[in-house]
Design an enzyme around this catalytic site. Structure first.
Site, mmCIF file in Angstrom:
data_model
loop_
_atom_site.group_PDB
_atom_site.id
_atom_site.type_symbol
_atom_site.label_atom_id
_atom_site.label_comp_id
_atom_site.label_asym_id
_atom_site.label_seq_id
_atom_site.Cartn_x
_atom_site.Cartn_y
_atom_site.Cartn_z
ATOM 1 N N ALA A 1 43.071 32.666 44.921
ATOM 2 C CA ALA A 1 43.622 33.966 45.280
ATOM 3 C C ALA A 1 44.516 33.862 46.510
ATOM 4 O O ALA A 1 45.197 34.797 46.874
ATOM 5 C CB ALA A 1 42.493 34.960 45.536
ATOM 6 N N ASN B 1 35.345 28.983 45.990
ATOM 7 C CA ASN B 1 35.883 29.602 47.188
ATOM 8 C C ASN B 1 35.893 31.121 47.084
ATOM 9 O O ASN B 1 35.085 31.794 47.730
ATOM 10 C CB ASN B 1 37.296 29.070 47.466
ATOM 11 N N ASP B 2 36.754 31.660 46.248
ATOM 12 C CA ASP B 2 36.895 33.116 46.198
ATOM 13 C C ASP B 2 35.604 33.826 45.803
ATOM 14 O O ASP B 2 35.346 34.937 46.258
ATOM 15 C CB ASP B 2 38.014 33.495 45.228
ATOM 16 N N VAL B 3 34.789 33.165 44.968
ATOM 17 C CA VAL B 3 33.581 33.840 44.472
ATOM 18 C C VAL B 3 32.483 33.947 45.527
ATOM 19 O O VAL B 3 31.474 34.596 45.306
ATOM 20 C CB VAL B 3 33.010 33.150 43.211
#
Lengths: 109, 470
Positions: free
Chosen positions: B437, B396-398
């Site tokens: 995050a 997700n965050d990456v």
């Protein structure tokens, strides 16, 4: 201040050793592929388990009827060993997966 | 100390350096671990069985051996049983044990020395490693336990206003208390100072790690790892023990560098990680149609199967969701199935995908994915333009474009995988819940992006079945 100078003076060889080791550590890690960061962290984790030796020394020195020291020392040796053994075994398990694989496609599950 | 023991310690020290060196290369890494373990074994045996005057057994040998046996059995069982996905937690836990060990040594040593008044005579040179070992060991132990709790999900983030100020105050108080302990050695005030130092170190360990977001835990663990190394080195000073000193300092410096390298991989400074904790600024609006870009498009496994089978190039982006679902094996199955259909399949590995750098590599290597399929971010990013389908498995965050476009985002500045350059994006995800995050991901609202909801393993299995059925 004089105490600090005394400290440095008494331990000068250790301080030399320490400074050189810092450079060795930096040199060893600087050019490592990121694939190996996790196993390396885990391996370093196992190596600082060398603190176990300190726990063994302190337990060995404890008086026969100094139960508090004996108990704390016993605990120290147990957790120190956990750090060493656990650290090396976990690292080995991680690295086991990096070994060369002779077999082509087809997965085990 | 006998010369024989010194030689044994020398062998131990050399093994550590050599072992760590070998661990830095994929081919020799496993052997390197064994070399370091050998050095450890030799050093411990030497300590047990070589005394001042040649071979003699250390006092309390029965007690020591039983403690070691207990540690060996428990440690081996824990390390063998742990799932590959829970590895980071395990490393954190073992690191904490090392810190606790260092703190216990300092406690016993201080008790023994202050009780007899011996410490006053020994002076600062002896006191410094004792108190430093106590402080650093305790902070490392408490911090690692918090990190462990956060990684396995039993502890959440906790922060309040002015936290940095309080942290500095606590640190200052630790210095004052440890100073009092030394100045008033032998008096009651010294004893109070000692326990004050201990208590404040516990508090500092809590305050230090609690506010740091879960996504940054690997960096914290690496940092605490080097702390424990320094605590072990304190023991080396205390006992004039070379192997403890060398091992401890080696890990202290190697750990610090490793921490910095990890921070660089996330394009953030260490201070930024420690102080500017990843926020939970926009955790609201995680409903299925929130956000700026309208609604998300749900897709079916059949469609995705067709899309992938007739693609010429597919890139798989693995994330923590893959690890949680234990989907690495079926992921490899999908990959080899597509390969046999003539599709070019690669994995895009973000430096901090998962919970540790290299986590995905370890996991995929476990399921026999070959090295050359795992492509690091800087090499895969230019390839997205020629990619037909990107399959994001639990990451997700990456892949969050906010890292590039939204300066207000807590992950702004982190390099990401440019998946939006490709023709089609498919996201396998359990729900619209945000990533670690705690922020929304605009990518999911991109018109090119389709969502396939469900457990990563089930979804991948469905895809495999569909492709086979086509």
């Amino acid at each position: 201040m004089s105490e600090i100078i005394q400290f440095v003076g008494e331990n000068i060889n250790f301080i030399y050793l320490m400074v050189l080791m810092i450079f060795v550590g930096i040199e060893l890690i600087s050019h490592v592929p990121s694939v190996l960061h996790t196993p390396l962290m885990s391996g370093a984790n196992a190596i600082h388990g060398v603190v176990l030796i300190g726990a063994i020394i302190v337990l060995g020195k404890a008086g026969n009827d100094d139960y508090l020291s004996l108990i704390l020392g016993f605990l120290g040796v147990v957790v120190g060993t956990l750090n060493v053994v656990g650290g090396f075994v976990v690292t080995d398990r991680m690295l086991e997966m990096f070994k060369k694989k002779p077999k082509a496609p087809g997965s085990k599950s | 100390m006998s010369h024989i023991l010194e030689i044994v310690y020398l062998i131990g020290s050399i093994s550590f350096v050599l072992g760590l060196k070998m661990m830095g290369q994929p081919d020799t890494a496993r052997k390197g671990n064994a070399v370091a373990a050998f050095g450890m074994g030799v050093s411990v045996l030497g300590t047990l069985f070589i005394g001042e005057t040649g071979f003699s057994v250390i006092p309390h040998i029965g007690l020591i051996l039983s403690a070691i046996s207990l540690g060996v059995v428990v440690g081996t069982v824990m390390a063998k049983r742990v799932q590959m996905t829970a590895m980071p937690e395990m490393v954190s836990l073992f690191n904490g044990m090392g810190g606790l060990c260092a703190a216990l040594i300092s406690m016993i040593e201080w008790r023994a020395l202050s009780g007899t008044g011996e410490l006053q005579g020994l002076g600062f040179a002896h006191y410094l490693p004792v108190i430093a070992g106590l402080i650093i060991g305790t902070v490392s132990f408490v911090g690692s336990m918090v990190a462990w709790g956060k990684l396995n999900g039993s502890l959440g983030d906790f922060r309040f206003k002015g936290q940095q100020f309080i942290n500095m105050m606590v640190l200052l108080a630790i210095l004052v208390a440890s100073g009092l302990t030394f100045v008033f050695l032998g008096a009651d005030l010294s004893i109070m100072g000692f326990f004050g130092t201990l208590a404040l170190s516990v508090v500092y360990g809590l305050l230090f790690v609690f506010p740091i977001g879960g996504a940054d835990m690997p960096v914290v663990i690496s940092l605490l790892n080097s702390f424990t190394g320094v605590a072990a080195a304190c023991g080396g000073f205390l006992y004039h023990n070379n192997v403890m000193l060398m091992g401890g300092v080696l890990v202290g410096s190697a750990g610090t560098i490793l921490t910095i390298v990890m921070c660089q991989a996330m394009n953030r400074s260490l201070t930024n990680v420690l102080i500017g904790a990843v926020g939970n600024s926009s955790s609201s609006g995680s409903g299925s149609s929130g956000g700026k870009g309208g609604s998300v498009r749900e897709v079916q496994a059949t469609d995705v199967a067709i899309m992938m089978k007739y693609a010429s190039k597919v890139v798989i982006v693995p994330g923590y969701g893959l690890a949680v679902a234990q989907a690495q094996h079926v992921c490899h199955e999908l990959e080899s199935l597509l390969e046999s259909e003539g599709v070019d399949v690669k994995y895009a590995i973000h430096p901090v995908a998962g919970r540790m750098p290299g986590h995905m590599n370890v996991l995929l290597a476990e399921s026999n994915v070959s090295y050359d399929k795992l492509v690091e971010m800087e090499h895969i990013n230019p390839e997205f333009g020629t990619t037909d389908t990107v399959l994001i498995v639990g990451a997700n965050d990456v892949v969050n474009p906010a890292a590039k476009t939204d300066p207000a985002s807590p992950i702004y500045g982190m390099p990401i995988l440019d998946v939006d350059q490709s023709k089609q994006i498919v996201v396998l995800k359990r729900s619209m819940k945000s990533g670690y995050a705690g922020i929304d991901n605009e990518l999911f609202f991109n018109p090119k992006c389709g969502m396939l909801f469900g457990d990563a393993k089930d979804s991948l299995q469905k895809l495999v079945n569909e492709i086979k059925a086509l």
